[in-house]
Design an enzyme around this catalytic site. Structure first.
Site, PDB file in Angstrom:
ATOM      1  N   CYS A 260      20.329  -2.732 -22.640  1.00  0.00           N
ATOM      2  CA  CYS A 260      20.787  -1.465 -23.250  1.00  0.00           C
ATOM      3  C   CYS A 260      20.315  -0.280 -22.413  1.00  0.00           C
ATOM      4  CB  CYS A 260      20.218  -1.368 -24.666  1.00  0.00           C
ATOM      5  SG  CYS A 260      20.563   0.196 -25.493  1.00  0.00           S
TER       6      CYS A 260
ATOM      7  N   CYS B 142      13.860  17.624 -29.776  1.00  0.00           N
ATOM      8  CA  CYS B 142      15.167  17.045 -29.436  1.00  0.00           C
ATOM      9  C   CYS B 142      15.127  15.582 -29.843  1.00  0.00           C
ATOM     10  CB  CYS B 142      15.412  17.177 -27.931  1.00  0.00           C
ATOM     11  SG  CYS B 142      16.862  16.252 -27.357  1.00  0.00           S
TER      12      CYS B 142
ATOM     13  N   CYS C 271      13.385  17.986 -19.782  1.00  0.00           N
ATOM     14  CA  CYS C 271      13.393  17.526 -21.176  1.00  0.00           C
ATOM     15  C   CYS C 271      13.385  18.720 -22.138  1.00  0.00           C
ATOM     16  CB  CYS C 271      12.185  16.622 -21.439  1.00  0.00           C
ATOM     17  SG  CYS C 271      12.064  16.098 -23.156  1.00  0.00           S
TER      18      CYS C 271
ATOM     19  N   CYS D 169      14.514  -3.811 -25.450  1.00  0.00           N
ATOM     20  CA  CYS D 169      15.661  -3.012 -24.993  1.00  0.00           C
ATOM     21  C   CYS D 169      16.704  -3.876 -24.291  1.00  0.00           C
ATOM     22  CB  CYS D 169      15.211  -1.913 -24.024  1.00  0.00           C
ATOM     23  SG  CYS D 169      14.252  -0.591 -24.798  1.00  0.00           S
TER      24      CYS D 169
ATOM     25  N   ASP E   4      -2.075  12.671 -32.076  1.00  0.00           N
ATOM     26  CA  ASP E   4      -1.506  13.693 -31.186  1.00  0.00           C
ATOM     27  C   ASP E   4      -2.608  14.575 -30.593  1.00  0.00           C
ATOM     28  OD1 ASP E   4       0.888  14.615 -30.057  1.00  0.00           O
ATOM     29  OD2 ASP E   4       0.872  16.385 -31.323  1.00  0.00           O
TER      30      ASP E   4
END
Ligand code: B12
Ligand code: SF4
Ligand code: SF4
Length: 368
Positions: A193, A242, A216, A190, A135
């Protein structure tokens, strides 16, 4: 310094990556130490389109964050690693509580870092240069992990590992060691979807793998200043992070039974405590969160919105706390206290007058 004999590349690579796994990194692979052209173009284009809002992070210097050579001159390989996290979210305790996203409930970054350091130290002991990142603004973690074949990019922009989902934190070790590089990227998992796109409470997933940071909630909770009015109700009880686009993803839902085994430390934060404690203890409480400039005013602002969304208007403590914030020295906090009071139907607490134009505009607002 004489570097170790790595004539058997595969064996040497395996011996280093095994150390990382033994130290706790569940998934380890090796990516080439080349410029990440796609990520660089995407960073520049999204910034130009405004999709990155005022975020800095990897956007600050795309030439650096997409080039491992800028971190370690002469780098030949990048070890990429992932560590799983995740726990079931227990029912909220009584009284108003703010939810904390799963990745922030324990110090998963530190857990992954310590595994990376074991590999880094081994490489250094063998005479190579090596630097570890988790990060960090100098490295686009998802792209390098994708290039190392760890997983595929989901439509929610998260990297998903087959069989382990997206609830993993990512990190890397850039090194001059000539490790055996993984040449294949993981095929898309994915398919047709689009659950995450439909589940996002603010429609922030504006294209496959494209997040509009201006919408966001995860970013808006970190961004200083006025919280956009149009997303305050949608914020609900979220106080940090979130998880909606991940918790609804079938790849993660499938794993829920195993995650239920995990502890869920720090999943809820008592809102009234946050609003009533001094800056120093609040800073200690949220020490692992990204808080710009370590100014806990941002956390108080978020807490006021959560209180407006989930507080009990008949509680003396709730009314008392909002009244105190309506008289706060800081206009940003007074303005958000006005919103919280009106959201709870407590307009009788408002005086209707304020010396600050910001607060007056909040008082004059005709919608919540
Ligand atoms: C800035 C940042 C954010 C920002 C912006 C997020 C974003 N999507 O860019 C904000 C604050 C919103 C954020 C939120 C979150 N973040 Co964040 N964040 C970062 C950070 C610091 C940089 C990310 C970055 O460079 N983004 C730049 C853009 C260009 O990258 P991107 O959206 O991933 O774009 C790629 C895809 O579009 C893909 N792509 C290209 N073409 C196509 C086509 C298709 C079809 C698809 C599907 C994809 C695709 O390539 C692009 C370039 O790599 C990294 C740490 C780091 N140093 O890398 C952590 C990181 C990405 N975050 C992480 C986490 C955990 C989160 C949250 C889940 C936290 C939370 N619960 O609130 C949310 C998830 C939100 C989301 N859906 O992305 C993890 C992700 C782990 C994972 N499994 O992917 C990281 C890697 C931190 C870490 N070291 O573990 N984050
Ligand atoms: S983190 Fe939340 S707001 Fe951001 S894209 Fe995912 S669901 Fe949407
Ligand atoms: S919800 Fe569906 S589209 Fe979104 S990341 Fe998960 S599998 Fe991919």
């Amino acid at each position: 310094m004489q570097s170790a004999d790595v004539s058997d590349l595969q064996r040497y690579t395996d011996s280093v990556t095994r150390l990382g796994r033994e130290a706790g990194a569940a998934f380890v692979s090796v990516a080439p130490a080349l410029i990440m052209h796609r990520a660089r173009e995407v960073l520049i284009a999204r910034k130009a389109q405004g999709l990155s809002d005022t975020m800095e992070f990897t956007y600050r210097n795309p030439e650096r964050s997409t080039d491992p050579q800028r971190s370690v001159d002469g780098a030949k390989a990048v070890i990429v690693a992932a560590l799983g996290y995740g726990s079931d979210t227990p029912v909220s305790p009584s009284g108003p509580h703010g939810s904390v996203a799963q990745y922030a409930r324990e110090d998963y970054y530190e857990k992954l870092s310590s595994a990376l350091r074991v590999m880094r130290d081994k490489l250094r002991a063998d005479g190579f240069r090596a630097l570890d990142f988790v990060d960090d603004n100098s490295m686009v973690d998802r792209e390098i992990a994708w290039l190392g074949g760890l997983g595929w990019f989901g439509k929610n922009a998260n990297l998903l590992i087959r069989g382990a989902g997206s609830m993993v934190v990512l990190g890397s070790v850039v090194t001059t060691a000539p490790l055996k590089v993984w040449r294949e990227v993981e095929p898309d998992g994915c398919g047709s979807c689009r659950v995450c796109i439909d589940a996002c409470p603010t429609a922030a997933i504006v294209g496959d793998g494209v997040i509009d940071a201006r919408r966001c909630l995860s970013w808006l909770l970190q961004k200083p200043g006025v919280f956009p009015i149009e997303y305050r109700a949608a914020l609900g009880e979220r106080l940090y992070g979130c998880d909606d686009c991940q918790e609804t993803c079938p790849e993660n839902v499938r794993l829920l039974p195993t995650r239920r085994m995990a502890t869920a430390r720090e999943s809820w934060t008592p809102i009234l405590e946050v609003l009533n404690e001094d800056d120093e203890s609040l800073d200690r409480r949220v020490k692992r969160w990204y808080v710009p400039g370590r100014d806990v005013k941002v956390v108080r602002r978020n807490a006021l919105i959560v209180l407006g969304n989930v507080g009990d208007a008949s509680s003396d403590e709730v009314r008392g706390t909002i009244t105190r914030y309506l008289r706060h020295d800081d206009e940003l906090l007074r303005a958000h206290a006005v919103w919280a009071a009106r959201r709870l139907g407590l307009s009788e607490l408002l005086s209707g007058e304020d010396k600050s134009e910001l607060v007056m505009s909040e008082l004059r607002r005709d919608h919540l």
